[in-house]
Design a protein around this motif. Structure first.
Motif, PDB file in Angstrom:
ATOM      1  N   PRO A  37     -16.266  12.451 -16.635  1.00 35.29           N
ATOM      2  CA  PRO A  37     -15.881  13.788 -16.153  1.00 35.29           C
ATOM      3  C   PRO A  37     -16.752  14.897 -16.752  1.00 35.29           C
ATOM      4  N   PHE A  38     -16.917  15.983 -15.997  1.00 35.72           N
ATOM      5  CA  PHE A  38     -17.656  17.147 -16.491  1.00 35.72           C
ATOM      6  C   PHE A  38     -16.760  17.943 -17.426  1.00 35.72           C
ATOM      7  N   SER A  39     -17.193  18.131 -18.663  1.00 36.34           N
ATOM      8  CA  SER A  39     -16.450  18.974 -19.604  1.00 36.34           C
ATOM      9  C   SER A  39     -17.377  19.245 -20.779  1.00 36.34           C
ATOM     10  N   LEU A  40     -17.254  20.422 -21.354  1.00 27.19           N
ATOM     11  CA  LEU A  40     -18.193  20.855 -22.402  1.00 27.19           C
ATOM     12  C   LEU A  40     -18.210  19.903 -23.596  1.00 27.19           C
ATOM     13  N   LYS A  41     -17.030  19.447 -24.029  1.00 33.83           N
ATOM     14  CA  LYS A  41     -16.985  18.611 -25.238  1.00 33.83           C
ATOM     15  C   LYS A  41     -16.681  17.152 -24.898  1.00 33.83           C
ATOM     16  N   MET A  42     -17.124  16.725 -23.736  1.00 27.05           N
ATOM     17  CA  MET A  42     -16.842  15.354 -23.283  1.00 27.05           C
ATOM     18  C   MET A  42     -17.581  14.326 -24.146  1.00 27.05           C
ATOM     19  N   THR A  43     -16.850  13.300 -24.563  1.00 27.06           N
ATOM     20  CA  THR A  43     -17.470  12.168 -25.265  1.00 27.06           C
ATOM     21  C   THR A  43     -17.180  10.903 -24.445  1.00 27.06           C
ATOM     22  N   ILE A  44     -17.859   9.830 -24.770  1.00 27.85           N
ATOM     23  CA  ILE A  44     -17.653   8.578 -24.039  1.00 27.85           C
ATOM     24  C   ILE A  44     -16.230   8.048 -24.271  1.00 27.85           C
ATOM     25  N   ASP A  45     -15.746   8.141 -25.499  1.00 25.49           N
ATOM     26  CA  ASP A  45     -14.375   7.691 -25.792  1.00 25.49           C
ATOM     27  C   ASP A  45     -13.351   8.481 -24.985  1.00 25.49           C
ATOM     28  N   LEU A  46     -13.555   9.801 -24.938  1.00 29.93           N
ATOM     29  CA  LEU A  46     -12.645  10.666 -24.192  1.00 29.93           C
ATOM     30  C   LEU A  46     -12.712  10.345 -22.698  1.00 29.93           C
ATOM     31  N   ALA A  47     -13.931  10.061 -22.217  1.00 25.57           N
ATOM     32  CA  ALA A  47     -14.111   9.725 -20.799  1.00 25.57           C
ATOM     33  C   ALA A  47     -13.352   8.438 -20.448  1.00 25.57           C
ATOM     34  N   LEU A  48     -13.396   7.461 -21.356  1.00 27.50           N
ATOM     35  CA  LEU A  48     -12.678   6.196 -21.105  1.00 27.50           C
ATOM     36  C   LEU A  48     -11.157   6.416 -21.062  1.00 27.50           C
ATOM     37  N   GLU A  49     -10.705   7.416 -21.836  1.00 22.33           N
ATOM     38  CA  GLU A  49      -9.272   7.737 -21.849  1.00 22.33           C
ATOM     39  C   GLU A  49      -8.856   8.494 -20.587  1.00 22.33           C
ATOM     40  N   THR A  50      -9.719   9.404 -20.139  1.00 24.89           N
ATOM     41  CA  THR A  50      -9.307  10.324 -19.061  1.00 24.89           C
ATOM     42  C   THR A  50      -9.777   9.917 -17.666  1.00 24.89           C
ATOM     43  N   SER A  51     -10.734   9.004 -17.566  1.00 21.37           N
ATOM     44  CA  SER A  51     -11.219   8.610 -16.238  1.00 21.37           C
ATOM     45  C   SER A  51     -10.814   7.163 -15.915  1.00 21.37           C
ATOM     46  N   PRO A  52      -9.786   6.993 -15.070  1.00 20.10           N
ATOM     47  CA  PRO A  52      -9.353   5.638 -14.702  1.00 20.10           C
ATOM     48  C   PRO A  52     -10.496   4.850 -14.037  1.00 20.10           C
ATOM     49  N   GLU A  53     -11.335   5.568 -13.281  1.00 20.63           N
ATOM     50  CA  GLU A  53     -12.462   4.924 -12.586  1.00 20.63           C
ATOM     51  C   GLU A  53     -13.426   4.291 -13.598  1.00 20.63           C
ATOM     52  N   LEU A  54     -13.768   5.079 -14.651  1.00 22.99           N
ATOM     53  CA  LEU A  54     -14.699   4.584 -15.670  1.00 22.99           C
ATOM     54  C   LEU A  54     -14.074   3.419 -16.441  1.00 22.99           C
ATOM     55  N   LYS A  55     -12.799   3.563 -16.784  1.00 22.53           N
ATOM     56  CA  LYS A  55     -12.112   2.511 -17.549  1.00 22.53           C
ATOM     57  C   LYS A  55     -12.103   1.194 -16.754  1.00 22.53           C
ATOM     58  N   ALA A  56     -11.838   1.310 -15.460  1.00 20.01           N
ATOM     59  CA  ALA A  56     -11.797   0.105 -14.614  1.00 20.01           C
ATOM     60  C   ALA A  56     -13.175  -0.552 -14.541  1.00 20.01           C
ATOM     61  N   LYS A  57     -14.214   0.281 -14.384  1.00 22.73           N
ATOM     62  CA  LYS A  57     -15.592  -0.261 -14.331  1.00 22.73           C
ATOM     63  C   LYS A  57     -15.936  -0.932 -15.658  1.00 22.73           C
ATOM     64  N   TYR A  58     -15.536  -0.278 -16.763  1.00 18.17           N
ATOM     65  CA  TYR A  58     -15.839  -0.780 -18.113  1.00 18.17           C
ATOM     66  C   TYR A  58     -15.194  -2.150 -18.339  1.00 18.17           C
TER      67      TYR A  58
END
Length: 563
Positions: A463-484
């Protein structure tokens, strides 16, 4: 018995060192070491962060740098003759040594830059006081001569170095990362030590913290060279031995030379550098007509007050004088008189020369001193703005006035400041581009030779966000988590990107920051040759902590359009 690593590359050996400072210091503590060195390639970017982290974790910081030495002199720049560069480890033994290290590193960029910042024996001789030198890795001048079977040449070089640094300040560095070349020159290094009485010291060429980090380091190297892990003819480290080894491991490797291992710790014990934070180094301002700076500032403010509030009645004027006196007293007590005079001076220059200046931004608009000096054009009294938000004795930090100039003529103001205070006392400020989540994924995808569509899909799932990290992305993006969880390639890219995320990727010049110092800048900070000329090697925050005057000269296109 103790051991200290004296040859260590952190994340600030850009795209070459994969040791994060925090992890590095924590590892030294975990292994029971009481000290550790920082020796990044040709730069001192990380020394303040490193110093702070060491102090925080109760480890002694040894401040150093692995400098590049020129094949001939630092001024020679011939593609054939000057292609080769030697390496040399320099460690600051005391505060004078640290000052000299800054001078040496700055000179490498100022006059010696040719692919890399190079220095020569003339510079080393001039600034050798307070420094301890080690002969470096296989790329060191002495080792290179031994590899070329030039024993006499290596001996001459070793004696020349001892002559420069003095007895017991120069050491022959031995390493064993399992390389055939290291084994080949070791007997000669011992012989050289015996013949010259220059002691041996054992080091490991640390580029990452743990053995398993060698994979991430390899990917980092690929990012640096814009190639993939599968490229056959790329530069790669020969094995995974370039990690932060324990004392036991080092003693095992050099079991027949325990003295060389002990010596590393003895050298570290000799190195004692302390940094002072918060002590101001404001440039001198010379007030005219025999007035002191304090008197001159009050005079300018009184004149400005009469002009700005010419229609005020007697009672209003009394209140205005009270506010002005309160602000000036605070400024005087906090030691910022020169700061305001310097800012007033270059804004006055800009306005007198038809260079458009913004009306003021941020908390400085709450100051009647700034308003009477015409630094800002917002009346703080009319709008009920408070001074304490700008300057507060309870929170001692440098005042920070951001100033907008016409985009096209901003350079003229910087030129004026440079001419007034001296070119050696004015520099722009460095900034580091770091590997943010999306960028880290794209870099890693390229290095691992993952197809563009696959890499792009992973990056876009963050997701686009100023303080986005990969860990945070895995928590907040179901799409990314599923791909991972379901795709092997995605997992590989994400895990590797996570290992490198947040590391500095490149250095450039800050868009607005300019530093003006009391003495030559390289007395306080080392210099770097960035995209827009010389800049400091420390970023804006560090510059302020070290008590240097940092100004924001912002170029604003809107002012150019209005003009």
């Amino acid at each position: 018995m103790a051991f200290t690593h004296l040859h260590v590359h952190t994340e600030y050996s850009l795209l070459d060192g994969a040791s994060r400072i925090k992890d590095l210091v924590a590892r030294a503590k975990e292994l029971g070491m009481d000290s550790v060195a920082i020796t990044d390639h040709g730069v001192m970017f990380g020394v303040i962060d490193f110093y702070r982290e060491c102090k925080k974790q109760g480890i002694k910081p040894v401040i150093g740098c692995e400098v590049y030495t020129a094949a001939r002199t630092r001024f020679d720049k011939d593609s054939e003759k000057d292609k080769f560069m030697g390496h040399l480890i320099l460690l600051a033994e005391n505060d004078q040594g640290y000052k000299n290290l800054m001078k040496i590193v700055s000179e490498g960029y100022r006059n010696g830059f040719y692919y890399k910042p190079r220095i020569d024996k003339e510079v080393l001789s001039q600034y050798s006081e307070g420094l301890i030198a080690l002969s470096g890795c296989l790329a060191g001048e002495i080792q290179r001569r031994l590899l070329n079977r030039d024993y006499e040449g290596a001996k001459r070089e070793a004696l020349a170095m001892r002559e420069i640094f003095g007895e017991n300040n120069f050491f022959l560095e031995i390493q064993d990362q399992g390389l055939e070349e290291e084994a080949r020159i070791l007997p000669d290094m011992k012989k050289l030590s015996a013949e010259t009485c220059i002691p041996l010291v054992a080091t490991n060429d640390v580029h990452y913290v743990k053995k398993e980090d060698s994979v991430a380091h390899d990917v980092l190297m690929c990012i640096q060279m814009a190639c993939t892990v599968e490229d056959d003819n790329r530069m790669r480290f020969p094995n995974d031995e370039f990690y932060f080894k324990s004392e036991d491991e080092m003693r095992k490797i050099f079991s027949n030379m325990p003295d060389a291992v002990d010596r590393a710790h003895e050298i570290a014990q000799r190195c004692n550098v302390e940094f002072t934070f918060g002590e101001l180094h404001l440039p001198d301002f010379n007030a005219p007509d025999g007035l002191t700076n304090k008197e001159y500032l009050r005079k300018l403010c009184e004149e400005g007050l009469a002009q700005r509030y010419e229609s005020a009645d007697e009672e209003e004027m009394r209140a205005l004088h009270e506010r002005l006196d309160y602000e000036l007293t605070t400024i005087e007590n906090m030691g910022y008189v020169e700061y305001f005079l310097i800012v007033w001076d270059f804004i006055n220059y800009a306005k007198s020369n038809g260079i458009m200046v913004g009306p003021g931004r941020g908390s400085a608009a709450g100051s009647i001193v700034a308003y009477t000096l015409r630094i800002t054009d917002i009346d703080p009294i009319k709008y009920g703005l408070i001074f304490e938000r700008f300057l507060n004795p309870e929170r001692v930090s440098m005042p920070d006035i951001d100033i907008d100039f016409c985009y096209e003529r901003r350079g003229e103001v910087i030129d004026y400041v440079t001419e007034k205070y001296g070119a050696d006392k004015v520099a722009q400020i460095i900034t580091f581009g770091t590997m943010k989540a999306k960028a880290a994924v794209r870099d890693v995808g390229r290095a691992l030779n993952v197809s563009y569509p696959e890499t792009d899909a992973i990056a876009k799932a963050i997701p686009f966000s100023l303080k986005m990290t990969i860990d945070l992305a895995l928590e907040t993006s179901p799409e990314l988590k599923a791909k991972y969880e379901s795709e092997e390639t995605t997992k590989r890219v994400i895990d590797m990107a996570r290992a490198l995320e947040g590391m500095p990727r490149h250095a450039s010049t800050h868009a607005a920051g300019v530093v003006i110092s009391k003495n030559s800048i390289d007395e306080y900070v080392p210099l770097y040759l960035a995209d827009k000329g010389l800049s400091t090697q420390f970023n804006m925050t560090t510059i302020e902590e070290l008590g240097l005057l940092k100004m924001d000269f912002l170029g604003l296109r809107n002012l150019t359009i209005i003009r």
